[in-house]
Design an enzyme around this catalytic site. Structure first.
Site, short mmCIF file in Angstrom:
data_model
loop_
_atom_site.label_atom_id
_atom_site.label_comp_id
_atom_site.label_asym_id
_atom_site.label_seq_id
_atom_site.Cartn_x
_atom_site.Cartn_y
_atom_site.Cartn_z
N TYR A 41 1.82 5.35 -2.50
CA TYR A 41 1.90 6.89 -2.07
C TYR A 41 3.24 7.35 -2.47
CZ TYR A 41 -2.59 6.45 -0.14
OH TYR A 41 -4.02 6.24 -0.06
N HIS A 83 -9.20 0.87 -11.42
CA HIS A 83 -8.71 1.70 -10.25
C HIS A 83 -7.22 2.50 -10.49
CE1 HIS A 83 -7.96 3.46 -6.27
NE2 HIS A 83 -7.09 2.37 -6.31
N PHE A 84 -6.61 1.26 -10.55
CA PHE A 84 -4.87 1.60 -10.74
C PHE A 84 -4.53 2.11 -11.91
CE2 PHE A 84 -4.01 -2.96 -10.78
CZ PHE A 84 -3.41 -2.87 -11.97
N HIS A 85 -5.04 2.17 -13.09
CA HIS A 85 -4.72 2.76 -14.31
C HIS A 85 -5.23 4.25 -14.16
CE1 HIS A 85 -3.90 -1.05 -15.73
NE2 HIS A 85 -2.90 -0.42 -16.57
N HIS A 125 0.67 -1.12 0.03
CA HIS A 125 -0.27 -0.15 -0.19
C HIS A 125 1.05 1.28 -0.10
CE1 HIS A 125 -3.22 2.60 -0.11
NE2 HIS A 125 -2.62 3.26 0.73
N ARG A 162 -9.47 -10.02 -13.09
CA ARG A 162 -8.35 -9.61 -13.59
C ARG A 162 -7.15 -10.69 -13.90
NH1 ARG A 162 -5.34 -6.69 -8.15
NH2 ARG A 162 -3.63 -6.66 -9.76
N ARG A 163 -6.09 -10.32 -14.24
CA ARG A 163 -5.00 -11.15 -14.43
C ARG A 163 -5.56 -12.82 -14.97
NH1 ARG A 163 -1.98 -10.10 -8.52
NH2 ARG A 163 -0.60 -8.55 -9.29
FE1 HAS Z 1 -5.65 2.18 -4.62
C1 HAS Z 1 -5.84 -1.39 -5.04
C2 HAS Z 1 -7.59 1.90 -1.75
C3 HAS Z 1 -5.27 5.41 -3.84
C4 HAS Z 1 -2.91 2.23 -6.57
N1 HAS Z 1 -4.53 0.58 -5.62
C5 HAS Z 1 -4.85 -0.75 -5.69
C6 HAS Z 1 -3.83 -1.12 -6.60
C7 HAS Z 1 -2.91 -0.07 -7.01
C8 HAS Z 1 -3.43 1.05 -6.35
C9 HAS Z 1 -1.93 -0.33 -7.93
O1 HAS Z 1 -9.02 -0.35 -0.04
C10 HAS Z 1 -3.94 -2.74 -6.93
C11 HAS Z 1 -2.97 -3.64 -6.12
C12 HAS Z 1 -2.93 -5.15 -6.77
O2 HAS Z 1 -2.24 -5.28 -7.68
O3 HAS Z 1 -3.73 -5.68 -6.03
N2 HAS Z 1 -6.56 3.52 -3.27
C13 HAS Z 1 -7.19 3.18 -2.23
C14 HAS Z 1 -7.77 4.22 -1.58
C15 HAS Z 1 -7.08 5.59 -2.01
C16 HAS Z 1 -6.20 4.84 -3.19
C17 HAS Z 1 -8.43 4.65 -0.40
N3 HAS Z 1 -4.51 3.54 -5.25
C18 HAS Z 1 -4.32 4.92 -4.62
C19 HAS Z 1 -3.29 5.43 -5.26
C20 HAS Z 1 -2.74 4.80 -6.12
C21 HAS Z 1 -3.49 3.16 -5.97
C22 HAS Z 1 -2.93 7.10 -5.15
C23 HAS Z 1 -1.37 4.80 -6.95
C24 HAS Z 1 -0.65 5.90 -7.21
N4 HAS Z 1 -6.59 0.70 -3.58
C25 HAS Z 1 -7.40 1.01 -2.27
C26 HAS Z 1 -7.90 -0.65 -1.98
C27 HAS Z 1 -7.30 -1.41 -3.12
C28 HAS Z 1 -6.47 -0.94 -3.95
C29 HAS Z 1 -8.51 -1.08 -0.69
C30 HAS Z 1 -7.49 -2.98 -2.78
C31 HAS Z 1 -8.59 -3.50 -3.77
C32 HAS Z 1 -8.40 -4.96 -4.13
O4 HAS Z 1 -9.70 -5.47 -3.60
O5 HAS Z 1 -7.50 -5.55 -4.65
C33 HAS Z 1 -7.00 6.95 -1.91
O6 HAS Z 1 -5.86 7.37 -1.12
C34 HAS Z 1 -7.46 7.94 -2.69
C35 HAS Z 1 -7.74 9.29 -2.31
C36 HAS Z 1 -7.84 10.19 -3.59
C37 HAS Z 1 -9.05 11.20 -3.38
C38 HAS Z 1 -9.24 12.21 -4.73
C39 HAS Z 1 -8.83 13.47 -4.20
C40 HAS Z 1 -8.61 14.15 -5.55
C41 HAS Z 1 -7.87 15.14 -5.88
C42 HAS Z 1 -7.88 15.77 -7.14
C43 HAS Z 1 -7.77 17.14 -7.28
C44 HAS Z 1 -7.93 17.92 -8.72
C45 HAS Z 1 -7.14 18.31 -9.37
C46 HAS Z 1 -7.43 19.05 -10.73
C47 HAS Z 1 -5.82 18.75 -8.75
C48 HAS Z 1 -9.65 11.46 -2.32
C49 HAS Z 1 -6.59 15.14 -5.15
C50 HAS Z 1 -7.84 20.29 -10.63
C51 HAS Z 1 -8.06 20.71 -12.16
C52 HAS Z 1 -8.92 21.83 -12.39
C53 HAS Z 1 -9.08 22.28 -14.14
C54 HAS Z 1 -9.56 22.59 -11.47
CU CU Z 2 -3.89 0.14 -0.81
#
Ligand code: HAS
Ligand code: CU
Length: 595
Positions: free
Chosen positions: A233, A380-382, A229, A443-444
């Site tokens: 980050y 999700h992860f793409h 996990h 997947r996979r």
């Molecule tokens: Fe995830 C599975 C939960 C974030 C990557 N995640 C994965 C896997 C990967 C991955 C690679 O709880 C698969 C692993 C595998 O092979 O099995 N993930 C989360 C949660 C977050 C989260 C709660 N993940 C990420 C990030 C990753 C990433 C970041 C890579 C960089 N994830 C999970 C969970 C799994 C999981 C379970 C397991 C699933 C399973 O069953 O296998 C949080 O950190 C997300 C928080 C994000 C937000 C969004 C905030 C929005 C922002 C945008 C601002 C906008 C802007 C644009 C700047 C709350 C910051 C402005 C533009 C204008 C024009 C105004």
């Molecule tokens: Cu995670």
């Protein structure tokens, strides 16, 4: 004479350039494997054997999420520390030593993976990027990973060294924000990599060398996710660093709040590691209570990303208003959308908002049962690593590469088309992957054909979803081709004096407004370690207690394989009529085999 990074730090610029070029090489390789697999999976164009699918998938995953991301971020971190402390590295040979370690490690692991394609070589590592037991790789793969990770540790030491030297000369100054972000990220990384180091050095490597007979698969999985996990980050925080310290500048404004940015990074340091079990909600052998704690921590971990969404959007809005923007939403029109660097990073942020949503779904213990191991997770992860991180890195390269080469960007229009293509390609691919996951597509899997039944519908059929996935994959490949054309075109250009100045965004509310305690890195490290101990000591003890340190004395993997082989043999040689009796025989002897 310009004021670019290379003019002030010529020696460091070489290091950053080497790191970027290594990362792009990995991106190119990863991209090739990506398009092979998207077309294979969707059954649109196949030329590899399905048995090789896992080698392709491993190469795609490892080159993209380990090599591309991490090589790029060590370049960014080196730039961030030297620029914000306004001093070069302490010893450039030391700096090259970690570049060397990371490179050798990558070559070793890469060779081990790619050798899997050549039958005559007895080396393979088709273990996917999660590489936990019972899948086993050649020792070369694990050794390569070890060198690579040690390289990142030494890199962290390099940046801490710079900071200590700077602190001696500036005892009362606040840590400049970019350096603060690098240091907190690296402390998080040191804690996180303890899990994978233990898993590899104590269990997987000795097992693959034949020094120990068995491992406890649940233990190696848990140690992997202890690291698995927070590693996400480790990819995200450099992208956030760029969103906080560079994006406001590209938008024409200032960072809204330096103190809020610091709070966000401290929260990541505290909460990134004690959540790994949210990848194991479906693992038997871990009590529900521990899973519940991981879920609660994960929900708290959303906070720094919400803070980031608020702060970064506020900064962008400030930029737009500086450029004459007005109204509740019409300021959006005043943003520099024709600038590929800004447009790419902002589009990456937009898709990350969707990614956060699917992350929250993943994190819910009960909803996770619906999506786990389905294509939803791949969607999700793409969006996260594949867009928020990768698109940010590609877009910002259009600013960085001129900074470290001293050459002007080859073609800005091509760059703009490239980032927009990535955005469109990912929109197609990830939206359909999420939907496919909801209808249960795994997947996979090399062969999810779903043929042999009638399911006629215009929208929502497997055919429609597959077409979107493949279309997205092809657009992404095109986007990559444009990216490399631009990088190569720039690299072969000639030196220019007409480069933008090096530097990062000022803040509306600066570091003087931040409470001093935020810079107390020792305090945050101590709390982070305590949280990890609370979240992990009991689950690990119970896993070892039940399954043994080196496994429960069964070789689960070969035992299952034997019975499958036995069944296959029976079907082939005795015909289906004998299948039933063979099945009964296997069923009766299985307990014997497993014992
Ligand atoms: Fe995830 C599975 C939960 C974030 C990557 N995640 C994965 C896997 C990967 C991955 C690679 O709880 C698969 C692993 C595998 O092979 O099995 N993930 C989360 C949660 C977050 C989260 C709660 N993940 C990420 C990030 C990753 C990433 C970041 C890579 C960089 N994830 C999970 C969970 C799994 C999981 C379970 C397991 C699933 C399973 O069953 O296998 C949080 O950190 C997300 C928080 C994000 C937000 C969004 C905030 C929005 C922002 C945008 C601002 C906008 C802007 C644009 C700047 C709350 C910051 C402005 C533009 C204008 C024009 C105004
Ligand atoms: Cu995670």
């Amino acid at each position: 004479m310009s004021n670019a990074y290379i003019d002030k730090f010529p020696a460091e610029a070489k290091v950053v350039k080497a790191a970027f070029y290594s990362s792009f090489l990995a991106l190119a390789l990863g991209g090739v494997f990506g398009v092979i697999q998207t077309l294979h999976r969707t059954d649109i164009y196949r030329f590899i054997d399905s048995a090789d699918y896992y080698t392709v998938l491993t190469a795609h995953g490892v080159f993209m999420v380990i090599t591309f991301t991490i090589f790029f971020l060590v370049g960014v971190f080196t730039w961030a520390v030297t620029t914000s402390l306004d001093r070069g590295v302490e010893d450039i040979r030391f700096t090259w030593s970690w570049v060397g370690l990371m490179t050798i490690g990558t070559v070793m692991a890469g060779v081990a993976i790619l050798a899997g394609f050549v039958d005559s070589i007895d080396i393979s590592a088709s273990v996917l990027f999660t590489f936990y037991a019972p899948l086993q790789a050649h020792p070369l793969f694990y050794l390569g990973l070890v060198l690579f990770v040690v390289g990142t540790w030494v890199a962290g030491a390099d940046w801490f060294r710079s900071w200590w030297a700077w602190k001696k000369e500036n005892p009362d100054a606040r840590i400049p924000l970019p350096t603060f972000m690098v240091l907190t990220t690296m402390i998080m990384w040191y804690i996180a990599t303890m899990g994978v180091a233990t898993s590899i050095l104590v269990f997987l490597l000795p097992w693959s060398l034949g020094w120990i007979e068995t491992v406890n698969p649940l233990l190696t999985r848990t140690l992997f996710w202890f690291f698995g996990h927070p590693v996400v980050y480790f990819w995200l925080m450099p992208a956030y660093l760029l969103w906080y310290t560079m994006l406001p500048k590209f938008a024409g404004g200032k960072l809204f709040s330096d103190p809020l940015a610091r709070v966000g990074f401290v929260l990541f340091l505290l909460l990134s590691t004690p959540v790994g079990i949210h990848h194991q909600y479906l693992d038997p052998g871990i009590a529900e209570g521990f899973k519940f704690i991981a879920m609660t921590n994960t929900m708290f971990l959303l906070l720094p990303s919400f803070l980031t969404a608020f702060t970064v959007v506020a900064s962008i809005e400030h930029g737009a208003r500086q450029r004459g923007g007005t109204g509740y939403f019409s300021w959006l029109k005043s943003l520099p959308w024709r600038d590929p660097v800004f447009a790419g990073m902002a589009l990456a942020g937009l898709l990350f908002a969707a990614a956060g949503f699917s992350g929250m779904v993943n994190a819910g213990m009960n909803i996770n049962y619906l999506v786990h191991n389905s294509l939803w997770v791949v969607g999700h992860f793409h969006l996260t690593v594949g867009t928020a991180v990768a698109l940010t890195f590609m877009a910002v390269s259009y600013w960085f590469i001129p900074q470290v080469t001293g050459k002007e960007l080859w073609n800005r229009s091509v760059a703009l088309i490239q980032v927009v293509l990535w955005f469109i390609g990912m929109t197609f691919m990830t939206n359909s992957m999420h939907r496919a996951g909801l209808i249960g597509m795994p997947r996979r899997t090399a062969e999810p054909q779903y043929t042999g039944f009638e399911f006629e519908t215009a929208v929502g059929s497997v055919g429609e979803l597959n077409a979107q996935i493949a279309l997205g994959g092809v657009l992404l490949t095109l986007s990559l081709v444009l990216f490399f054309a631009n990088i190569i075109g720039t690299a072969f250009g000639s030196r220019s004096d007409n480069l933008p100045d090096n530097g990062y965004a000022e803040a509306l509310s600066g570091s003087d407004d931040a409470p001093r305690v935020l810079d107390n890195l020792k305090l945050w490290t101590a709390i982070a370690v305590v949280l990890v101990i609370i979240a992990y000591s009991l689950p690990l003890m119970s896993i070892v207690d039940r399954g043994g340190l080196f496994g429960p004395d069964i070789t689960a993997f070969p035992a299952n394989l034997e019975s499958v082989r036995f069944l296959a043999f029976a079907v082939e040689h005795l015909g289906t009529a004998a299948l039933e009796s063979a099945g009964t025989l296997a069923w009766n002897t299985l307990p014997e085999v497993i014992r």
